[in-house]
Design an enzyme around this catalytic site. Structure first.
Site, PDB file in Angstrom:
ATOM      1  N   TRP A 113       0.884  -1.175   0.000  1.00 21.22           N
ATOM      2  CA  TRP A 113       0.000   0.000   0.000  1.00 21.22           C
ATOM      3  C   TRP A 113       0.924   1.227   0.000  1.00 21.22           C
ATOM      4  CZ3 TRP A 113      -1.970   2.749   4.814  1.00 21.22           C
ATOM      5  CH2 TRP A 113      -3.009   3.619   4.506  1.00 21.22           C
ATOM      6  N   ASP A 149      -0.382  -4.786   9.827  1.00 17.65           N
ATOM      7  CA  ASP A 149      -1.453  -3.924   9.341  1.00 17.65           C
ATOM      8  C   ASP A 149      -2.643  -4.825   9.030  1.00 17.65           C
ATOM      9  OD1 ASP A 149      -3.177  -2.282   7.997  1.00 17.65           O
ATOM     10  OD2 ASP A 149      -1.642  -1.363   6.727  1.00 17.65           O
ATOM     11  N   LYS A 154     -13.411  -0.453   6.442  1.00 21.54           N
ATOM     12  CA  LYS A 154     -14.025  -1.369   5.478  1.00 21.54           C
ATOM     13  C   LYS A 154     -15.011  -2.305   6.166  1.00 21.54           C
ATOM     14  CE  LYS A 154     -10.325   0.167   3.363  1.00 21.54           C
ATOM     15  NZ  LYS A 154      -9.945   0.794   2.134  1.00 21.54           N
TER      16      LYS A 154
HETATM   17  C1  LIG Z   1      -3.253  -1.969   3.761  1.00 23.85           C
HETATM   18  C2  LIG Z   1      -4.019  -0.821   4.304  1.00 23.85           C
HETATM   19  N1  LIG Z   1      -3.692  -0.340   5.501  1.00 23.85           N
HETATM   20  C3  LIG Z   1      -4.349   0.692   6.048  1.00 23.85           C
HETATM   21  C4  LIG Z   1      -5.381   1.298   5.387  1.00 23.85           C
HETATM   22  C5  LIG Z   1      -6.010   2.492   6.047  1.00 23.85           C
HETATM   23  O1  LIG Z   1      -7.322   2.453   6.258  1.00 23.85           O
HETATM   24  P1  LIG Z   1      -8.116   3.692   6.859  1.00 23.85           P
HETATM   25  O2  LIG Z   1      -8.988   4.165   5.761  1.00 23.85           O
HETATM   26  O3  LIG Z   1      -8.846   3.117   8.010  1.00 23.85           O
HETATM   27  O4  LIG Z   1      -7.154   4.732   7.271  1.00 23.85           O
HETATM   28  C6  LIG Z   1      -5.760   0.843   4.118  1.00 23.85           C
HETATM   29  C7  LIG Z   1      -6.835   1.504   3.389  1.00 23.85           C
HETATM   30  O5  LIG Z   1      -6.972   1.447   2.215  1.00 23.85           O
HETATM   31  C8  LIG Z   1      -5.056  -0.238   3.581  1.00 23.85           C
HETATM   32  O6  LIG Z   1      -5.357  -0.733   2.376  1.00 23.85           O
END
Ligand SMILES: Cc1ncc(COP(=O)(O)O)c(C=O)c1O
Length: 400
Positions: free
Chosen positions: A133, A214, A249
């Site tokens: 990411w 994560d 999500k």
């Molecule tokens: C791998 C990963 N970590 C963290 C997040 C962060 O999510 P949030 O929208 O809760 O900040 C995402 C969101 O797309 C993600 O794909």
């Protein structure tokens, strides 16, 4: 020429994903589809408001609580519920050496963790998967770290390059920070297999690496417990372990910014010291978290009927994504029988690394108003019964 300090500020590059959404929004074609985002849509193409969330909000309306400042580390009931959900009855929980801080989504959790780690270990470097990411790099670089990558994805097999990953991890300098996706890897959809996780944990232990797990998609691969299993294995095997989780999500609460950072420590006393420092980080960033999202999640998780309803709704999201994967694979295969698209079925979570090239992604956009990011990552739940055949037609056309 202006002498303002702003006069020489350079225009930052556009965020690649938000850039796709801007182009999509500007497209007048009624058949347009945005496969670039990382959001769950229902079969009507809408971001759902979960029934369990509506019910929790009704309860909250009937029993309104004052909107006072929350404690710096968040709503205590929320933090407890997060620990139970993510760690189950891991020994570290029973020994009261896991602390949790409510955070602004998974991103906020990673940010607090990164800032804290930089304070206590400024000489360390960070390793993220290749690819990862994109915000992992930005967050840890923003905290001041040098960010490196370890091997992960094998283009040739469209799967995990387990051998190279383990060899790469084994070469990371002792005590470095390693970011791992607990499940539903973003962007590839390719996860580490259980027996490989055991090896990863051995390496982390042997080299005293600091794992940052994560877990932004708990419940989207196999189920809440199955997807959380790896976090529990880490908690059993090592300390410290940093865990950034998100409800964006799994509760469809993107805009509420609700997640948490938990840290497994070696003792209750160490947990208290770490918590006190994390609170300083939060205090100097945004003082304390917002109330609404935390209250929703805490209410749902603590109310047995709502918890059961949430698990059902989460299960429906998971199954719909799987059915869309199947529909896409079958539909592309029917149109392009020589092209093996079956690997998409093995991927998990919201995303599919489709193998489409930058050029093919460009042709999807120009010819069909189908928007994806250049890496070929597709958001599977942006597919629905009304558009999957159109997308399959388009993919079959650009891969020919
Ligand atoms: C791998 C990963 N970590 C963290 C997040 C962060 O999510 P949030 O929208 O809760 O900040 C995402 C969101 O797309 C993600 O794909």
């Amino acid at each position: 020429m202006s002498t303002s300090i702003l006069a020489r500020v350079e225009l930052a590059p556009r965020d690649p994903i938000l850039g796709v959404t801007e182009a999509y929004n500007a497209d007048p074609n009624p058949k347009k589809i945005n496969l670039g985002v990382g959001v769950y849509y229902d079969d009507k193409g809408k971001v759902p408001v979960l029934e369990c969330v509506r019910s929790a909000e009704r309860l909250m309306l009937e029993h309104p609580s004052p909107r006072n400042y929350l404690p710096i580390d968040g709503l205590p009931a929320y933090d407890r519920a997060v620990r139970a959900l993510v760690f189950g009855d891991a020994r570290a929980i029973r020994e009261e050496r896991v602390l949790t801080v409510q955070a602004l989504g998974g991103t906020g959790a990673l940010k607090i963790g990164a800032d804290f780690l930089r304070r206590i270990n400024p000489g360390a470097q960070v390793w993220i998967s290749d690819p990862s990411w994109e915000n992992h790099r930005a967050l840890f670089e923003g905290a001041g770290f040098q960010v490196n990558t370890y091997p992960y994805y094998a283009t040739a097999t469209r799967g995990l390059d387990g051998k190279a990953m383990l060899a790469g991890l084994a070469e990371i300098p002792a005590r470095a920070i390693v970011v791992l996706h607990a499940c539903c890897h973003n962007p590839t959809g390719v996860d580490i297999e259980p027996e490989q996780w055991a090896r990863v944990i051995e390496i982390v232990k042997a080299r005293e690496l600091v794992p940052v797990l994560d877990i932004a998609y708990q419940g989207f691969a196999d189920g809440l417990d199955a997807d959380g299993a790896v976090v529990r294995q880490f908690a059993e095997a090592c300390a410290p372990v940093f865990v950034a989780n998100s409800f964006s999500k799994s509760f469809s609460l993107y805009g509420e910014r609700i997640g948490a950072l938990s840290v497994v420590t070696e003792s209750t006393e160490e947990a208290a010291r770490v918590l006190s420092q994390l609170k300083r980080v939060v205090r100097a960033n945004y003082s304390n978290p917002p109330t609404h999202g935390g209250q929703i999640v805490a209410t749902v998780l603590a109310t047995p009927e709502l918890r059961a309803l949430w698990e059902r709704e989460l299960g429906e999201m998971r199954e719909r994504i799987k059915s869309m994967r199947r529909a896409l694979v079958e539909s592309v295969q029917a149109r392009a029988p020589k092209f093996d698209f079956s690997f998409v079925m093995r991927q998990r979570g919201l995303f599919s690394y489709s193998g489409l090239t930058k050029d093919q992604v460009g042709r999807l956009r120009e010819g069909f108003s189908i928007y994806a990011i250049d890496s070929g990552r597709l958001c599977v739940p942006a597919l629905n019964s009304g558009n999957v055949d159109y997308v399959a037609d388009a993919i079959a056309s650009v891969i020919r």
